[in-house]
Design a protein around this motif. Structure first.
Motif, PDB file in Angstrom:
ATOM      1  N   THR A  92       1.529  30.361-100.290  1.00 31.58           N
ATOM      2  CA  THR A  92       0.867  30.062 -98.532  1.00 31.58           C
ATOM      3  C   THR A  92       1.802  30.792 -97.460  1.00 31.58           C
ATOM      4  O   THR A  92       1.396  30.674 -96.175  1.00 31.58           O
ATOM      5  N   ASN A  93       3.384  30.312 -98.391  1.00 33.85           N
ATOM      6  CA  ASN A  93       4.294  30.500 -97.330  1.00 33.85           C
ATOM      7  C   ASN A  93       4.199  28.796 -96.150  1.00 33.85           C
ATOM      8  O   ASN A  93       5.094  29.043 -95.233  1.00 33.85           O
ATOM      9  N   GLU A  94       3.395  27.444 -96.306  1.00 33.63           N
ATOM     10  CA  GLU A  94       3.344  27.175 -95.654  1.00 33.63           C
ATOM     11  C   GLU A  94       5.176  26.397 -96.281  1.00 33.63           C
ATOM     12  O   GLU A  94       5.243  25.873 -97.527  1.00 33.63           O
ATOM     13  N   TRP A  95       5.665  25.363 -94.954  1.00 32.71           N
ATOM     14  CA  TRP A  95       6.229  24.278 -95.476  1.00 32.71           C
ATOM     15  C   TRP A  95       5.472  23.454 -96.478  1.00 32.71           C
ATOM     16  O   TRP A  95       4.347  22.813 -96.191  1.00 32.71           O
ATOM     17  N   ILE A  96       6.843  23.175 -97.257  1.00 29.40           N
ATOM     18  CA  ILE A  96       6.276  22.045 -98.200  1.00 29.40           C
ATOM     19  C   ILE A  96       6.813  21.013 -98.829  1.00 29.40           C
ATOM     20  O   ILE A  96       8.081  21.618 -98.934  1.00 29.40           O
ATOM     21  N   GLY A  97       6.315  19.659 -99.680  1.00 25.10           N
ATOM     22  CA  GLY A  97       7.479  18.632-100.146  1.00 25.10           C
ATOM     23  C   GLY A  97       8.545  17.886 -98.892  1.00 25.10           C
ATOM     24  O   GLY A  97       8.316  18.162 -97.780  1.00 25.10           O
ATOM     25  N   SER A  98       9.482  17.362 -99.294  1.00 25.74           N
ATOM     26  CA  SER A  98      10.293  16.715 -99.117  1.00 25.74           C
ATOM     27  C   SER A  98      12.057  16.775 -99.019  1.00 25.74           C
ATOM     28  O   SER A  98      11.734  17.349-100.779  1.00 25.74           O
ATOM     29  N   PHE A  99      13.004  16.773 -98.865  1.00 23.68           N
ATOM     30  CA  PHE A  99      14.262  16.826 -99.726  1.00 23.68           C
ATOM     31  C   PHE A  99      14.952  15.199 -99.225  1.00 23.68           C
ATOM     32  O   PHE A  99      14.111  14.727 -98.398  1.00 23.68           O
ATOM     33  N   SER A 100      15.371  14.966-100.776  1.00 29.97           N
ATOM     34  CA  SER A 100      16.305  13.950-100.108  1.00 29.97           C
ATOM     35  C   SER A 100      17.225  13.559 -99.536  1.00 29.97           C
ATOM     36  O   SER A 100      17.700  14.523 -99.996  1.00 29.97           O
ATOM     37  N   TRP A 106      14.496  18.344-104.204  1.00 25.74           N
ATOM     38  CA  TRP A 106      13.968  19.035-103.222  1.00 25.74           C
ATOM     39  C   TRP A 106      12.912  18.219-104.041  1.00 25.74           C
ATOM     40  O   TRP A 106      12.140  18.126-105.503  1.00 25.74           O
ATOM     41  N   ASN A 107      11.917  17.429-103.305  1.00 23.42           N
ATOM     42  CA  ASN A 107      10.184  16.100-104.217  1.00 23.42           C
ATOM     43  C   ASN A 107       9.043  17.791-103.425  1.00 23.42           C
ATOM     44  O   ASN A 107       8.259  17.703-102.675  1.00 23.42           O
TER      45      ASN A 107
END
Length: 160
Positions: A89-97, A126-127
């Motif tokens: 989807t090219n969407e932002w995803i997850g999070s970084f520690s 990356w989470n």
């Protein structure tokens, strides 16, 4: 040159040298050219001359997994702004520690440097989201220095 003009020029140089020493701002995610720094009149370097790589431990994720991401290169660099995106989807995803010398921007699944010191390597974590699985890639900018940077650097999966 007048003393006042000399002071103004000196202040502009100092501002340029010290701009964003603690990483890219969160608005870098949503500018007309995402992940591209605004460093005055400077322009990105040609992609064919890029000495840096973004290497991910994998491009697949399951709920709650972590991916190690490394920014590395043939020479030292001062900064980076990396974003995680879903491959479909090219969407932002997850999070970084939060890791050594980094600052995470949870608003847009991005991470940036938190100091202007030279780096040979940056190791990021990356989470994955807790409710989804799929493929991820990492993209962004690596800065050798304020005026020398490469944009749209895309991750490769590290060889084992």
């Amino acid at each position: 040159m007048s003393q006042m003009h000399s002071i103004a020029v000196l202040m502009m140089v100092l501002m340029a040298v010290s701009a964003f020493p603690d990483g890219g701002p969160v608005d870098a995610c949503v500018k007309p050219k995402p992940n591209q720094p605004y460093h005055g009149q400077t322009k990105p370097q040609p992609a064919s001359t890029n000495p840096y790589a973004i290497r991910a431990s994998t491009d697949r994720y399951r709920p709650g997994t972590q991916v190690t991401v490394r920014v590395e290169g043939a020479s030292n660099f001062q900064g980076f702004f990396i974003q995680a995106r879903d491959a479909q989807t090219n969407e932002w995803i997850g999070s970084f520690s939060k890791t050594a010398n980094t600052k995470a921007h949870g608003e847009c699944s991005a991470v940036t440097h938190s100091d202007p010191r030279d780096k040979k390597l940056a190791t990021l974590v990356w989470n994955a989201p807790n409710n989804k699985q799929g493929s991820v890639y990492f993209t962004g900018t690596v800065l050798k220095d304020y005026g020398t940077y490469w944009v749209d650097v895309v991750s490769q999966v590290a060889r084992k």
